[in-house]
Scaffold this motif. Structure first.
Motif, PDB file in Angstrom:
ATOM      1  N   ASP A 102      -7.889 -37.408 -54.552  1.00 55.10           N
ATOM      2  CA  ASP A 102      -6.312 -37.762 -55.476  1.00 55.10           C
ATOM      3  C   ASP A 102      -5.413 -36.468 -55.806  1.00 55.10           C
ATOM      4  O   ASP A 102      -4.392 -36.691 -56.675  1.00 55.10           O
ATOM      5  CB  ASP A 102      -6.220 -39.066 -55.070  1.00 55.10           C
ATOM      6  CG  ASP A 102      -6.575 -40.189 -54.760  1.00 55.10           C
ATOM      7  OD1 ASP A 102      -6.112 -39.709 -53.485  1.00 55.10           O
ATOM      8  OD2 ASP A 102      -7.172 -41.258 -55.306  1.00 55.10           O
ATOM      9  N   ARG A 103      -6.472 -35.949 -56.933  1.00 54.50           N
ATOM     10  CA  ARG A 103      -6.664 -34.908 -57.599  1.00 54.50           C
ATOM     11  C   ARG A 103      -6.021 -33.842 -57.313  1.00 54.50           C
ATOM     12  O   ARG A 103      -4.545 -33.251 -57.692  1.00 54.50           O
ATOM     13  CB  ARG A 103      -8.050 -34.726 -58.569  1.00 54.50           C
ATOM     14  CG  ARG A 103      -7.829 -33.844 -59.959  1.00 54.50           C
ATOM     15  CD  ARG A 103      -9.087 -33.187 -60.318  1.00 54.50           C
ATOM     16  NE  ARG A 103      -9.611 -32.099 -59.257  1.00 54.50           N
ATOM     17  CZ  ARG A 103      -9.967 -31.050 -59.063  1.00 54.50           C
ATOM     18  NH1 ARG A 103      -9.069 -30.374 -59.428  1.00 54.50           N
ATOM     19  NH2 ARG A 103     -10.520 -30.739 -57.508  1.00 54.50           N
ATOM     20  N   LEU A 104      -6.000 -33.037 -56.056  1.00 53.30           N
ATOM     21  CA  LEU A 104      -5.538 -32.322 -55.518  1.00 53.30           C
ATOM     22  C   LEU A 104      -4.724 -32.935 -54.950  1.00 53.30           C
ATOM     23  O   LEU A 104      -3.617 -31.777 -54.718  1.00 53.30           O
ATOM     24  CB  LEU A 104      -6.360 -32.023 -53.982  1.00 53.30           C
ATOM     25  CG  LEU A 104      -8.279 -30.566 -54.082  1.00 53.30           C
ATOM     26  CD1 LEU A 104      -8.584 -30.838 -53.189  1.00 53.30           C
ATOM     27  CD2 LEU A 104      -7.342 -30.221 -54.995  1.00 53.30           C
ATOM     28  N   SER A 105      -4.330 -34.388 -53.943  1.00 50.90           N
ATOM     29  CA  SER A 105      -3.079 -34.583 -54.175  1.00 50.90           C
ATOM     30  C   SER A 105      -1.794 -34.435 -55.122  1.00 50.90           C
ATOM     31  O   SER A 105      -0.798 -34.322 -54.368  1.00 50.90           O
ATOM     32  CB  SER A 105      -2.704 -35.825 -53.281  1.00 50.90           C
ATOM     33  OG  SER A 105      -4.717 -36.364 -52.530  1.00 50.90           O
ATOM     34  N   THR A 166      -6.376 -44.765 -53.927  1.00 51.18           N
ATOM     35  CA  THR A 166      -5.528 -45.186 -54.895  1.00 51.18           C
ATOM     36  C   THR A 166      -4.446 -44.180 -54.529  1.00 51.18           C
ATOM     37  O   THR A 166      -3.000 -44.934 -54.694  1.00 51.18           O
ATOM     38  CB  THR A 166      -6.157 -44.658 -55.442  1.00 51.18           C
ATOM     39  OG1 THR A 166      -7.540 -44.724 -56.078  1.00 51.18           O
ATOM     40  CG2 THR A 166      -5.729 -44.872 -56.674  1.00 51.18           C
ATOM     41  N   LEU A 167      -4.436 -43.398 -53.431  1.00 52.27           N
ATOM     42  CA  LEU A 167      -2.986 -42.480 -53.668  1.00 52.27           C
ATOM     43  C   LEU A 167      -2.185 -43.653 -52.570  1.00 52.27           C
ATOM     44  O   LEU A 167      -0.625 -43.711 -52.696  1.00 52.27           O
ATOM     45  CB  LEU A 167      -3.214 -41.340 -52.523  1.00 52.27           C
ATOM     46  CG  LEU A 167      -2.298 -40.674 -51.936  1.00 52.27           C
ATOM     47  CD1 LEU A 167      -1.436 -39.440 -53.639  1.00 52.27           C
ATOM     48  CD2 LEU A 167      -2.717 -38.879 -51.640  1.00 52.27           C
ATOM     49  N   LEU A 168      -2.436 -44.022 -51.101  1.00 52.47           N
ATOM     50  CA  LEU A 168      -2.367 -44.554 -50.219  1.00 52.47           C
ATOM     51  C   LEU A 168      -1.224 -45.778 -50.954  1.00 52.47           C
ATOM     52  O   LEU A 168      -0.347 -46.493 -50.756  1.00 52.47           O
ATOM     53  CB  LEU A 168      -2.590 -45.129 -48.789  1.00 52.47           C
ATOM     54  CG  LEU A 168      -3.599 -43.410 -48.344  1.00 52.47           C
ATOM     55  CD1 LEU A 168      -3.966 -44.499 -47.298  1.00 52.47           C
ATOM     56  CD2 LEU A 168      -2.037 -42.613 -47.745  1.00 52.47           C
ATOM     57  N   TYR A 169      -2.146 -46.519 -51.968  1.00 55.93           N
ATOM     58  CA  TYR A 169      -2.105 -48.005 -52.399  1.00 55.93           C
ATOM     59  C   TYR A 169      -0.860 -47.893 -53.919  1.00 55.93           C
ATOM     60  O   TYR A 169       0.441 -48.287 -52.846  1.00 55.93           O
ATOM     61  CB  TYR A 169      -3.075 -48.284 -53.568  1.00 55.93           C
ATOM     62  CG  TYR A 169      -2.643 -49.761 -54.477  1.00 55.93           C
ATOM     63  CD1 TYR A 169      -2.352 -51.206 -53.208  1.00 55.93           C
ATOM     64  CD2 TYR A 169      -2.185 -49.520 -55.697  1.00 55.93           C
ATOM     65  CE1 TYR A 169      -1.796 -51.888 -54.086  1.00 55.93           C
ATOM     66  CE2 TYR A 169      -1.885 -50.926 -56.549  1.00 55.93           C
ATOM     67  CZ  TYR A 169      -1.376 -51.584 -56.297  1.00 55.93           C
ATOM     68  OH  TYR A 169      -1.610 -52.945 -56.502  1.00 55.93           O
ATOM     69  N   ASN A 170      -0.721 -46.338 -53.978  1.00 54.33           N
ATOM     70  CA  ASN A 170       0.272 -46.450 -55.253  1.00 54.33           C
ATOM     71  C   ASN A 170       1.687 -45.695 -54.312  1.00 54.33           C
ATOM     72  O   ASN A 170       2.717 -46.702 -55.276  1.00 54.33           O
ATOM     73  CB  ASN A 170       0.101 -45.557 -55.833  1.00 54.33           C
ATOM     74  CG  ASN A 170      -1.158 -45.897 -57.211  1.00 54.33           C
ATOM     75  OD1 ASN A 170      -0.609 -46.108 -57.709  1.00 54.33           O
ATOM     76  ND2 ASN A 170      -2.220 -45.599 -57.251  1.00 54.33           N
ATOM     77  N   LEU A 171       2.077 -44.926 -53.567  1.00 54.20           N
ATOM     78  CA  LEU A 171       3.199 -44.815 -52.906  1.00 54.20           C
ATOM     79  C   LEU A 171       3.313 -45.196 -51.927  1.00 54.20           C
ATOM     80  O   LEU A 171       4.951 -46.010 -52.246  1.00 54.20           O
ATOM     81  CB  LEU A 171       2.746 -43.474 -51.599  1.00 54.20           C
ATOM     82  CG  LEU A 171       2.291 -41.857 -51.805  1.00 54.20           C
ATOM     83  CD1 LEU A 171       1.587 -41.263 -51.006  1.00 54.20           C
ATOM     84  CD2 LEU A 171       3.294 -41.499 -53.136  1.00 54.20           C
ATOM     85  N   PHE A 172       2.601 -46.548 -51.257  1.00 53.16           N
ATOM     86  CA  PHE A 172       3.334 -47.652 -50.270  1.00 53.16           C
ATOM     87  C   PHE A 172       3.688 -49.084 -51.937  1.00 53.16           C
ATOM     88  O   PHE A 172       4.776 -49.282 -51.428  1.00 53.16           O
ATOM     89  CB  PHE A 172       2.057 -48.617 -49.783  1.00 53.16           C
ATOM     90  CG  PHE A 172       1.973 -47.392 -48.462  1.00 53.16           C
ATOM     91  CD1 PHE A 172       3.002 -46.785 -48.208  1.00 53.16           C
ATOM     92  CD2 PHE A 172       0.671 -47.900 -48.211  1.00 53.16           C
ATOM     93  CE1 PHE A 172       2.896 -46.559 -46.686  1.00 53.16           C
ATOM     94  CE2 PHE A 172       0.456 -46.677 -47.026  1.00 53.16           C
ATOM     95  CZ  PHE A 172       1.125 -46.494 -46.420  1.00 53.16           C
TER      96      PHE A 172
END
Length: 444
Positions: A102-105, A166-172
Motif C-alpha cells: 500500500d505504501r508504494l501504491s 487496505t487499499l482495496l477496502y478504502n477504494l471500494f
C-alpha cells in the motif's frame, strides 16, 4: 521500371523494408478488435463518473492476451480526445506487479495525481486518512465539486495479497459512499478473483464483472491481420521509385496470403490460440530471415516457421503409418462424420461405405469382412475411434438374461478431424490415386 528492376530495387532496400516490418510487428497492440459490447460498458462507466459524478467499481476479467488492457486504453484514448477531459478527470494506473504494498501504491497515486506539493511532509495515521486527504485535495474552489478520478488496477488479483487489503477496502468504500466521483476498474485473468476478497472488502464492491471471452472470429481473421502487418505503408521508403517498390511488395504479400497452404497454416495457428501476440511472434520469426540472399517472403518461410510454432501433429504421423486398408476405413469414417454431422457410427456403416467405394473402383482390390473388422479393431486400439457408450453394450431380455450386442453394431465416435485425415493422405507415400481422390471427393 520492369519487374526485374523492381525486384533489384527491393533487394537493395531489403534492410529498410525489414526495419519497417519489425517496427510494425513489435509495436504494442493498440487496435482493439471486437468486444464492442464490453467496450461500450466500460465507456459508460467512465463517462458517468466524469460527466455525472457517479462513482463506480467493476472488474474486467479475461484470459491473458485477450485485449483487456487494450480495451481500457482504447476507451481512455477516446475520452482524452475531449479537450475538457483533463480538466474534469485524473487517470491513475496501478499494477500489482509493481505496486507490491500500500505504501508504494499511495506514493505513486500521489505522483500521478500531481499532489506531491500538497502532501509535502504531512504524515497521517492511516492509509484511509491519506487517501481521504488526496481526494479532498482534488476539490475545486466551487463548493461540492471535485475532479473525477479513474483508477485502473492492472493485475488486480495481486492487490488481494496486500496486508488486510487496505487499499482495496478504502477504494471500494469511497466508490460506494460517493465521497468523491471515483471509478475503480480492476483488470485480472482470474475468474475466481472475488473469492480472494475479504468479506468487508467484498461487501463494498459493486460485484459488476465484465467478461472478455476469446472471440471466435472468422477463419480468415489472422490472414487479414497478417496482411496489415506485412504490408508496407505509403511513403514509408525514401528512395527512387519507392511507390513501385511498395506496390510490388504489397502485391507479393497479397498473393502469398491467398496461397492455400499459407492460409491453412494461419488457421492452424489460430486454432492453437486466438491471441494476436502469437501471430506477431510468428511473423517476427519470418521477417528475421529477410536479407541480401533472401529478399522476398515465400511459402517455404511459412512452412519452416510453422514447424517451430505448430509442431508436428502426432495423430497425423500415426495416420501416415496405417496400412492402406486401415486408411480406407478412416476415410470412410471421415465421410460418415460429414454425412451424419459427427453422429456415432458402427462397423457395418463403415464397411458399407468402404464397399461402395470398392465397387466403383475396379483397380482397388477389396477385402473380406472379417479382415476389415480386424483393421477396425486396430483403429480402436490406436484410439482413432472411441465407444459411444462405456462398458459392454447389452440387451436385457424378459427372461432376465443379458446378451451382448455383436461388436459390428457397437457405436463409436471418430476422434480425428477431416484436416488431419487430408494431411495424412497428402503425405502418405505410394497411396493409390483412387484412394486420395476418394478422400478429397464429394460424399459418396
Amino acid at each position: 521500371m520492369g519487374v526485374n528492376d523492381t525486384n533489384e530495387k527491393i533487394h537493395m532496400n531489403i534492410e529498410a523494408i525489414r526495419k519497417i516490418l519489425k517496427q510494425k510487428i513489435l509495436r504494442p497492440i493498440s487496435v482493439l478488435r471486437g468486444y464492442s459490447k464490453e467496450r461500450l460498458h466500460v465507456f459508460d462507466l467512465m463517462t458517468r463518473t466524469v460527466n455525472v459524478g457517479e462513482s463506480n467499481s467493476a472488474l474486467l476479467i479475461g484470459p491473458r492476451g485477450c485485449g483487456k488492457t487494450t480495451l481500457v486504453n482504447d476507451v481512455l484514448n477516446e475520452l482524452e480526445r475531449d479537450s475538457a477531459f483533463n480538466h474534469k478527470a485524473l487517470v491513475v494506473h496501478l499494477n500489482g506487479l509493481i505496486h507490491t504494498d500500500d505504501r508504494l501504491s499511495l506514493k505513486d497515486m500521489t505522483r500521478q495525481m500531481k499532489l506531491e506539493n500538497v502532501v509535502q511532509d504531512k504524515v497521517f495515521g492511516s492509509f484511509s486518512e491519506n487517501l481521504t486527504f488526496l481526494l479532498e485535495s482534488l476539490r475545486s474552489g466551487e463548493k461540492g465539486t471535485s475532479k473525477a478520478t479513474l483508477i485502473i488496477l492492472d493485475e488486480f488479483d495481486l492487490f488481494c495479497n496486500h496486508r488486510n487489503q487496505t487499499l482495496l477496502y478504502n477504494l471500494f468504500d469511497v466508490s460506494q459512499s460517493a465521497q468523491a466521483p471515483i471509478c475503480v476498474l480492476g483488470i485480472t485473468s482470474r475468474l475466481d478473483v472475488t473469492e480472494l476478497l475479504e468479506k468487508r472488502v467484498r461487501s463494498r464492491f459493486s460485484h459488476r464483472q465484465i467478461l472478455l471471452l476469446p472471440e471466435g472470429g472468422d477463419a480468415n481473421s489472422f490472414t487479414s491481420i497478417a496482411s496489415d502487418l506485412l504490408s508496407l505503408p505509403k511513403n514509408s521508403l525514401k528512395c527512387p521509385g519507392d511507390k513501385k517498390i511498395i506496390q510490388t511488395w504489397n502485391d507479393s504479400i497479397k498473393s502469398l496470403l491467398s496461397n492455400v497452404e499459407v492460409a491453412s497454416i494461419l488457421r492452424q495457428l489460430m486454432d492453437i490460440s486466438k491471441n494476436e501476440r502469437i501471430l506477431r511472434n510468428f511473423l517476427m520469426c519470418m521477417t528475421s530471415h529477410l536479407g541480401d540472399k533472401h529478399h522476398m517472403l515465400e511459402e517455404g518461410d511459412f512452412i519452416r516457421t510453422a514447424k517451430l510454432f505448430i509442431g508436428v501433429d502426432s495423430k497425423i504421423q500415426m495416420l501416415e503409418g496405417l496400412s492402406i486398408l486401415e486408411l480406407c476405413l478412416v476415410i470412410s469414417m471421415k465421410h460418415l462424420n460429414e454425412i451424419y454431422d459427427k453422429e456415432p457410427f458402427n462397423f457395418e456403416m463403415v464397411f458399407a461405405q468402404y464397399k461402395k467405394f470398392i465397387s466403383k473402383q475396379s483397380t482397388v482390390q477389396g477385402v473380406e469382412k472379417h479382415i476389415a473388422l480386424c483393421a477396425f479393431e486396430t483403429l480402436q486400439r490406436l484410439e482413432f475411434i472411441q465407444p459411444a457408450a462405456k462398458g459392454s453394450m447389452k440387451i436385457k431380455f424378459s427372461s432376465g438374461f443379458d446378451k451382448a450386442y455383436q461388436k459390428e453394431f457397437q457405436l463409436f465416435y471418430f476422434l480425428a478431424t477431416s484436416d488431419q485425415v487430408m494431411d495424412a493422405v497428402r503425405n502418405y507415400k505410394d497411396l493409390p490415386t483412387e484412394v486420395s481422390q476418394w478422400a478429397s471427393s464429394c460424399l459418396i
